[in-house]
Design a protein around this motif. Structure first.
Motif, mmCIF file in Angstrom:
data_model
loop_
_atom_site.group_PDB
_atom_site.id
_atom_site.type_symbol
_atom_site.label_atom_id
_atom_site.label_comp_id
_atom_site.label_asym_id
_atom_site.label_seq_id
_atom_site.Cartn_x
_atom_site.Cartn_y
_atom_site.Cartn_z
ATOM 1 N N ARG A 156 0.813 -1.212 0.000
ATOM 2 C CA ARG A 156 0.000 0.000 0.000
ATOM 3 C C ARG A 156 0.845 1.259 0.000
ATOM 4 O O ARG A 156 1.869 1.344 0.673
ATOM 5 N N ARG A 165 -7.551 10.797 -0.480
ATOM 6 C CA ARG A 165 -7.869 9.545 -1.172
ATOM 7 C C ARG A 165 -6.876 8.459 -0.798
ATOM 8 O O ARG A 165 -5.668 8.690 -0.722
ATOM 9 N N ASP A 167 -5.797 4.474 -1.918
ATOM 10 C CA ASP A 167 -5.921 3.408 -2.911
ATOM 11 C C ASP A 167 -5.358 2.111 -2.363
ATOM 12 O O ASP A 167 -4.378 2.105 -1.616
ATOM 13 N N TYR A 169 -4.867 -2.134 -3.966
ATOM 14 C CA TYR A 169 -5.060 -3.053 -5.084
ATOM 15 C C TYR A 169 -4.771 -4.466 -4.601
ATOM 16 O O TYR A 169 -3.781 -4.711 -3.905
ATOM 17 N N THR A 200 -10.569 -0.258 3.281
ATOM 18 C CA THR A 200 -9.565 0.656 2.730
ATOM 19 C C THR A 200 -9.480 1.927 3.564
ATOM 20 O O THR A 200 -8.412 2.523 3.704
ATOM 21 N N ALA A 237 -9.494 -3.113 -7.615
ATOM 22 C CA ALA A 237 -8.938 -1.787 -7.367
ATOM 23 C C ALA A 237 -9.905 -1.021 -6.476
ATOM 24 O O ALA A 237 -11.024 -0.710 -6.888
ATOM 25 N N ARG A 239 -10.699 2.231 -3.673
ATOM 26 C CA ARG A 239 -10.280 3.559 -3.242
ATOM 27 C C ARG A 239 -11.303 4.121 -2.262
ATOM 28 O O ARG A 239 -12.505 4.028 -2.477
ATOM 29 N N THR A 241 -12.613 7.514 -0.698
ATOM 30 C CA THR A 241 -12.578 8.896 -1.178
ATOM 31 C C THR A 241 -12.951 9.934 -0.127
ATOM 32 O O THR A 241 -12.536 11.083 -0.233
#
Length: 274
Positions: A156, A165, A167, A169, A200, A237, A239, A241
């Motif tokens: 990460r 933000r 992200d 994966y 996340t 993927a 995210r 926000t």
């Protein structure tokens, strides 16, 4: 998961185009006393699928989690036939445990159409799953999610400066090969979609198990763009926000190794920091 045990439902009474009632057990998630939300999503979708023609496939679902489920007791799913049109069908499925509604889901199905044109963004550039370690090593070896899914997480990065933000994966696939059943594949993808998405938002607090932080799904929306096999590696993927007012919002996309965007997800979750 190769046989679909975690998302299976059985008939209780009635069956056919007018709906009916089915039930299943939702295994624990992060807390042993609370069921994993993805299992409820998958079972509710499986219940709705039983009421539509075989030539129609799910293209979207919108669910609200109303209260926590217990993994110790069965969950009953009742599906109402809202509408059957020439190309689209709408269903409403409600999950009940101990005589209380715990989840409500609207599901839309459609017949396949001949338009072969596609427009999509480019797949994220991330390492191959063979180069990554087990992203769920923190889970007990007998945890149902760890036994059902292979999970390889990309290391990460820090939250984007000035944007808030975050992200993440991860490559995911089922342990074992699934039968050639598109209905099962869609239900398994719904099951998978809940696992890493909302967490996340926990990255700044020391995810996966931060002390003094409460996280619980509030609602979940999913759009199925193309047929897909979850027993083959998919890139998820995710995210996060925004977070505030005791809530957090996350979005996600599923990609095949060939670069096809196969599904999109959005989820809001309760996020409380003591």
């Amino acid at each position: 998961m190769g046989k679909g045990e975690h998302i299976s439902v059985r008939e209780v009474e009635g069956e056919g185009p007018d709906g009916g009632i089915v039930e299943g057990y939702c295994h624990p998630g992060r807390a042993p006393s609370r069921s994993y939300g993805g299992a409820a999503l998958a079972q509710a979708l499986a219940a709705a699928y039983r009421t539509v023609d075989h030539d129609r496939a799910v293209h979207s679902l919108h669910a609200y989690f109303l209260r926590a489920l217990s993994p110790q007791r069965p969950v009953r799913y009742a599906t109402d036939v809202v509408r059957d049109g020439r190309s689209y069908s709408m269903r409403q499925t409600t999950a009940v445990q101990d005589s209380e509604e715990a989840l409500t889901m609207s599901v839309s199905f459609k017949s396949a159409q001949g338009d072969g044109s596609w427009r999509q963004p480019q797949m994220p550039d991330v390492p191959d799953p063979g180069r990554l370690g087990d992203g769920w090593a923190f889970r007990p070896t007998d945890h149902p999610l760890r036994n059902a899914l292979e999970y390889r997480e990309v290391p990460r990065a820090a939250p984007h400066p000035g944007t808030g933000r975050i992200d993440r994966y991860a490559w995911i696939r089922t342990v074992g090969t699934l039968p050639d059943d598109p209905t099962l594949h869609a239900c398994v993808l719904a099951y998978v979609s809940d696992a890493p998405l909302a967490p996340t938002a926990l990255v700044p607090y020391g995810e996966p198990r931060p002390v003094g932080v409460a996280l619980a799904s509030l609602d979940h929306a999913m759009w199925f763009h193309r047929p897909v096999r979850p027993d083959r590696w998919l890139l998820y993927a995710c995210r996060s926000t925004v977070a505030g007012d005791g809530r957090t919002l996350a979005h996600g996309e599923f990609w095949t190794r060939d670069g096809d965007l196969v599904a999109s997800v959005a989820q809001e979750a309760l996020l409380r920091v003591r």
